[in-house]
Enzyme design. Structure first.
Site, PDB file in Angstrom:
ATOM      1  N   LYS A  85       0.841  -1.193   0.000  1.00  0.00           N
ATOM      2  CA  LYS A  85       0.000   0.000   0.000  1.00  0.00           C
ATOM      3  C   LYS A  85       0.880   1.249   0.000  1.00  0.00           C
ATOM      4  CE  LYS A  85      -3.794   0.297   2.538  1.00  0.00           C
ATOM      5  NZ  LYS A  85      -4.574   0.270   3.791  1.00  0.00           N
TER       6      LYS A  85
HETATM    7  C1  E4P Z   1      -8.129   0.660   3.799  1.00  0.00           C
HETATM    8  O1  E4P Z   1      -7.196   0.024   3.352  1.00  0.00           O
HETATM    9  C2  E4P Z   1      -8.058   1.447   5.035  1.00  0.00           C
HETATM   10  O2  E4P Z   1      -7.301   0.755   5.990  1.00  0.00           O
HETATM   11  C3  E4P Z   1      -9.391   1.703   5.673  1.00  0.00           C
HETATM   12  O3  E4P Z   1     -10.470   1.226   4.919  1.00  0.00           O
HETATM   13  C4  E4P Z   1      -9.558   3.059   6.248  1.00  0.00           C
HETATM   14  O4  E4P Z   1     -10.814   3.160   6.825  1.00  0.00           O
HETATM   15  P1  E4P Z   1     -11.216   4.230   7.950  1.00  0.00           P
HETATM   16  O5  E4P Z   1     -11.653   5.452   7.256  1.00  0.00           O
HETATM   17  O6  E4P Z   1     -12.314   3.570   8.696  1.00  0.00           O
HETATM   18  O7  E4P Z   1      -9.991   4.466   8.798  1.00  0.00           O
END
Ligand code: E4P
Length: 221
Positions: A85
Site C-alpha cells: 500500500k
Molecule cells: C483501507 O485500506 C483502510 O485501511 C481503511 O479502509 C480506512 O478506513 P477508515 O476510514 O475507517 O480508517
C-alpha cells in the site's frame, strides 16, 4: 468479487479465516499502532494466520520516491501474498509505476476522487482504494465517487482493481456490490453483520423446535 478484513486485530482476523469468508486483509499504520504490538511481530502473526492463497496488504510509511521504493521492495520480498500500500501522492504514483514494472503489486491508498483514480490506473496499480466513509464523513458522496471510477475504468478498460475502503456499514457493502467493485475491505463487525437476518434465527428456532416436538431421530449410518 473479493472480501477483505480491514483490521490488524489478530483475534478478529483468526475468526474470519476460520469462517473461510475472507480473501485477504488490509492494514494501515493507524490500525497497526492500535494493537500495541511491535510491527515485525504483528506482520509475522498475520502471515501465519492468513491462508496461502490470500492477499495481505501492508503499507509503507516513507513518503519520498526512493524511500517508498526501498520499503515496498522489502515488504514485497517478505511473502508472495503481499500487496504494497502506497499513498496517492505524486511520489507515490511515480514509485507505483516503477514497482509495477518490476512485478510488485501496489495498492494506491487514500484515494478520494475519480481523477486521482485515473492517475492510479495509469501508474499500473494492482488496486485503487477509494476511502468512501471518509468522504461521507465530510458530507461528500463517497459511493458516487466510486461509481465514477467504475465508469472511467470501464471506458478505458483499465486493469486496476477497485477496492472499496473505509466501510462504515453493511449498506456500504451492498452499494459497493451493486456498483460492481472488485473488492470490499470491511471492519470485522460489518462482515459479521452480513450473516444476520432475524428471519433466519426465527426460522431455525422453529425447525429445531418442530423437530424436537416430533420425537423424530436423525438418520444414522
Ligand atoms: C483501507 O485500506 C483502510 O485501511 C481503511 O479502509 C480506512 O478506513 P477508515 O476510514 O475507517 O480508517
Amino acid at each position: 468479487m473479493k472480501i477483505f478484513i480491514d483490521s490488524a486485530d489478530t483475534e478478529e482476523i483468526k475468526k474470519l479465516v476460520d469462517l473461510k469468508v475472507i480473501d485477504g486483509i488490509t492494514t494501515n499504520p493507524t490500525l497497526a499502532s492500535k494493537t500495541g504490538k511491535k510491527y515485525p511481530t504483528l506482520v509475522k502473526e498475520i502471515f501465519e494466520i492468513m491462508p496461502e492463497d490470500s492477499i495481505i496488504n501492508l503499507e509503507v510509511i516513507d513518503t519520498n520516491y526512493e524511500g517508498i521504493l526501498s520499503q515496498a521492495r522489502l515488504l514485497s520480498s517478505l511473502d508472495d501474498r503481499v500487496v504494497v500500500k502506497i499513498p496517492c501522492t505524486p511520489e507515490g504514483l511515480k514509485a507505483c509505476k516503477t514497482l509495477s514494472s518490476e512485478g510488485i503489486r501496489v495498492n494506491i491508498t487514500l484515494v478520494f476522487s475519480s481523477m486521482q483514480a485515473l492517475l492510479v490506473a495509469k501508474a499500473g496499480a494492482y488496486f485503487v482504494s477509494p476511502f468512501v466513509g471518509r468522504l461521507d464523513d465530510i458530507s461528500e458522496d463517497g459511493v458516487g465517487v466510486v461509481e465514477d471510477m467504475v465508469q472511467i475504468y470501464d471506458n478505458y478498460d483499465f486493469k486496476t482493481q477497485i477496492l472499496f475502503a473505509s466501510v462504515r456499514s453493511v449498506e456500504h457493502i451492498r452499494q459497493a456490490c451493486l456498483i460492481g467493485v472488485d473488492v470490499i475491505t470491511s471492519p470485522y463487525q460489518f462482515i459479521m453483520e452480513m450473516y444476520n437476518h432475524p428471519l433466519t434465527d426465527k426460522g431455525l428456532k422453529q425447525f429445531l423446535d418442530d423437530w424436537k416436538n416430533s420425537g423424530e431421530v436423525f438418520i444414522t449410518k
